[in-house]
Scaffold this motif. Sequence first.
Motif, PDB file in Angstrom:
ATOM      1  N   GLY A  37       0.839  -1.189   0.000  1.00  0.00           N
ATOM      2  CA  GLY A  37       0.000   0.000   0.000  1.00  0.00           C
ATOM      3  C   GLY A  37       0.871   1.234   0.000  1.00  0.00           C
ATOM      4  N   PRO A  38       0.229   2.385  -0.096  1.00  0.00           N
ATOM      5  CA  PRO A  38       0.996   3.632  -0.206  1.00  0.00           C
ATOM      6  C   PRO A  38       1.828   3.967   1.032  1.00  0.00           C
ATOM      7  N   SER A  39       1.414   3.498   2.207  1.00  0.00           N
ATOM      8  CA  SER A  39       2.147   3.881   3.416  1.00  0.00           C
ATOM      9  C   SER A  39       2.480   2.692   4.320  1.00  0.00           C
ATOM     10  N   ARG A  40       2.379   1.494   3.804  1.00  0.00           N
ATOM     11  CA  ARG A  40       2.634   0.313   4.643  1.00  0.00           C
ATOM     12  C   ARG A  40       3.684  -0.569   3.982  1.00  0.00           C
ATOM     13  N   ARG A  41       4.558  -1.098   4.808  1.00  0.00           N
ATOM     14  CA  ARG A  41       5.680  -1.897   4.339  1.00  0.00           C
ATOM     15  C   ARG A  41       5.924  -3.037   5.319  1.00  0.00           C
ATOM     16  N   ILE A  42       6.222  -4.218   4.805  1.00  0.00           N
ATOM     17  CA  ILE A  42       6.556  -5.362   5.650  1.00  0.00           C
ATOM     18  C   ILE A  42       8.016  -5.713   5.394  1.00  0.00           C
ATOM     19  N   VAL A  43       8.834  -5.577   6.435  1.00  0.00           N
ATOM     20  CA  VAL A  43      10.255  -5.898   6.341  1.00  0.00           C
ATOM     21  C   VAL A  43      10.520  -7.022   7.339  1.00  0.00           C
ATOM     22  N   GLN A  44      10.944  -8.172   6.810  1.00  0.00           N
ATOM     23  CA  GLN A  44      11.216  -9.332   7.654  1.00  0.00           C
ATOM     24  C   GLN A  44      12.686  -9.690   7.548  1.00  0.00           C
ATOM     25  N   LEU A  45      13.305  -9.932   8.727  1.00  0.00           N
ATOM     26  CA  LEU A  45      14.711 -10.324   8.803  1.00  0.00           C
ATOM     27  C   LEU A  45      14.836 -11.522   9.732  1.00  0.00           C
ATOM     28  N   THR A  46      15.875 -12.332   9.500  1.00  0.00           N
ATOM     29  CA  THR A  46      16.088 -13.507  10.327  1.00  0.00           C
ATOM     30  C   THR A  46      17.528 -13.539  10.836  1.00  0.00           C
ATOM     31  N   PRO A  47      17.704 -13.704  12.148  1.00  0.00           N
ATOM     32  CA  PRO A  47      19.062 -13.868  12.671  1.00  0.00           C
ATOM     33  C   PRO A  47      19.709 -15.124  12.083  1.00  0.00           C
ATOM     34  N   ARG A  48      21.018 -15.081  11.875  1.00  0.00           N
ATOM     35  CA  ARG A  48      21.733 -16.242  11.334  1.00  0.00           C
ATOM     36  C   ARG A  48      21.460 -17.478  12.175  1.00  0.00           C
ATOM     37  N   GLY A  49      21.035 -18.552  11.535  1.00  0.00           N
ATOM     38  CA  GLY A  49      20.806 -19.813  12.217  1.00  0.00           C
ATOM     39  C   GLY A  49      19.484 -19.928  12.951  1.00  0.00           C
ATOM     40  N   SER A  50      18.651 -18.910  12.904  1.00  0.00           N
ATOM     41  CA  SER A  50      17.396 -18.910  13.657  1.00  0.00           C
ATOM     42  C   SER A  50      16.237 -19.420  12.818  1.00  0.00           C
ATOM     43  N   GLY A  51      15.286 -20.057  13.478  1.00  0.00           N
ATOM     44  CA  GLY A  51      14.042 -20.457  12.846  1.00  0.00           C
ATOM     45  C   GLY A  51      12.955 -19.411  13.018  1.00  0.00           C
ATOM     46  N   CYS A  52      13.231 -18.387  13.811  1.00  0.00           N
ATOM     47  CA  CYS A  52      12.266 -17.316  14.075  1.00  0.00           C
ATOM     48  C   CYS A  52      12.795 -16.016  13.492  1.00  0.00           C
ATOM     49  N   SER A  53      11.919 -15.248  12.891  1.00  0.00           N
ATOM     50  CA  SER A  53      12.278 -13.984  12.257  1.00  0.00           C
ATOM     51  C   SER A  53      11.692 -12.815  13.041  1.00  0.00           C
ATOM     52  N   ILE A  54      12.111 -11.615  12.656  1.00  0.00           N
ATOM     53  CA  ILE A  54      11.491 -10.407  13.178  1.00  0.00           C
ATOM     54  C   ILE A  54      10.872  -9.661  12.001  1.00  0.00           C
ATOM     55  N   VAL A  55       9.808  -8.930  12.276  1.00  0.00           N
ATOM     56  CA  VAL A  55       9.196  -8.027  11.308  1.00  0.00           C
ATOM     57  C   VAL A  55       9.259  -6.643  11.925  1.00  0.00           C
ATOM     58  N   LEU A  56       9.807  -5.696  11.167  1.00  0.00           N
ATOM     59  CA  LEU A  56       9.903  -4.324  11.649  1.00  0.00           C
ATOM     60  C   LEU A  56       8.556  -3.649  11.466  1.00  0.00           C
ATOM     61  N   GLY A  57       8.032  -3.102  12.537  1.00  0.00           N
ATOM     62  CA  GLY A  57       6.714  -2.496  12.479  1.00  0.00           C
ATOM     63  C   GLY A  57       6.741  -1.024  12.846  1.00  0.00           C
ATOM     64  N   ALA A  58       6.312  -0.187  11.913  1.00  0.00           N
ATOM     65  CA  ALA A  58       6.146   1.241  12.192  1.00  0.00           C
ATOM     66  C   ALA A  58       4.655   1.533  12.142  1.00  0.00           C
ATOM     67  N   GLY A  59       4.181   2.337  13.064  1.00  0.00           N
ATOM     68  CA  GLY A  59       2.764   2.666  13.102  1.00  0.00           C
ATOM     69  C   GLY A  59       1.912   1.523  13.628  1.00  0.00           C
ATOM     70  N   GLN A  60       2.512   0.632  14.384  1.00  0.00           N
ATOM     71  CA  GLN A  60       1.797  -0.502  14.965  1.00  0.00           C
ATOM     72  C   GLN A  60       1.164  -0.092  16.290  1.00  0.00           C
ATOM     73  N   ALA A  61       0.453  -1.016  16.895  1.00  0.00           N
ATOM     74  CA  ALA A  61      -0.185  -0.753  18.180  1.00  0.00           C
ATOM     75  C   ALA A  61       0.848  -0.615  19.306  1.00  0.00           C
ATOM     76  N   MET A  62       2.011  -1.248  19.154  1.00  0.00           N
ATOM     77  CA  MET A  62       3.051  -1.167  20.175  1.00  0.00           C
ATOM     78  C   MET A  62       3.876   0.108  19.986  1.00  0.00           C
ATOM     79  N   THR A  63       4.321   0.674  21.078  1.00  0.00           N
ATOM     80  CA  THR A  63       5.161   1.864  21.040  1.00  0.00           C
ATOM     81  C   THR A  63       6.587   1.470  20.680  1.00  0.00           C
ATOM     82  N   PRO A  64       7.217   2.185  19.734  1.00  0.00           N
ATOM     83  CA  PRO A  64       8.615   1.891  19.432  1.00  0.00           C
ATOM     84  C   PRO A  64       9.471   1.937  20.701  1.00  0.00           C
ATOM     85  N   GLY A  65      10.325   0.920  20.837  1.00  0.00           N
ATOM     86  CA  GLY A  65      11.185   0.835  22.005  1.00  0.00           C
ATOM     87  C   GLY A  65      10.567   0.115  23.182  1.00  0.00           C
ATOM     88  N   SER A  66       9.337  -0.371  23.049  1.00  0.00           N
ATOM     89  CA  SER A  66       8.645  -0.995  24.181  1.00  0.00           C
ATOM     90  C   SER A  66       8.852  -2.505  24.276  1.00  0.00           C
TER      91      SER A  66
END
Length: 140
Positions: A37-66
């Motif tokens: 969409g015009p203002s939404r982006r999904i960025v997913q990264l995985t630590p080396r050797g991990s089976g679990c990834s992270i998704v960077l979220g801006a404008g989410q329900a959680m406060t950045p840094g929380s």
Amino acid sequence: MDWKLEVVVVPVTDIDRALSFYAEQLGFKLDHDIKVGPSRRIVQLTPRGSGCSIVLGAGQAMTPGSLHGLQLTVSDVRAARAELLDHQVEVGEIQVMGSAAPRPAEPEEDLNYVGFLFFKDPDGNSWAVQQINHRPVAPK
């Protein structure tokens, strides 16, 4: 049936800044960077050797840094600290966590299970890194 943790959303204020930190400084693998969409982006990264990834979220329900308490494991916490410092990540000294209060690690001390270091991303989300280089054999 297995229940596997696949993704953790990490709340950030600036996706590009966070992407640079996680990919370039921490060495996480960029899985995808998709505009949805015009203002939404999904960025997913995985630590080396991990089976679990992270998704960077801006404008989410959680406060950045929380987000606190994320934990990575490595086979050598001393080498991990040196690598983080080489990549300009502000990281604390190695701590020994045990039955008493945390204390600094001794130079030749076995840190399996008890050796930890801590750092934060640019938004203040906190991470722990624990050394696990072998696991005890469970009795049969």
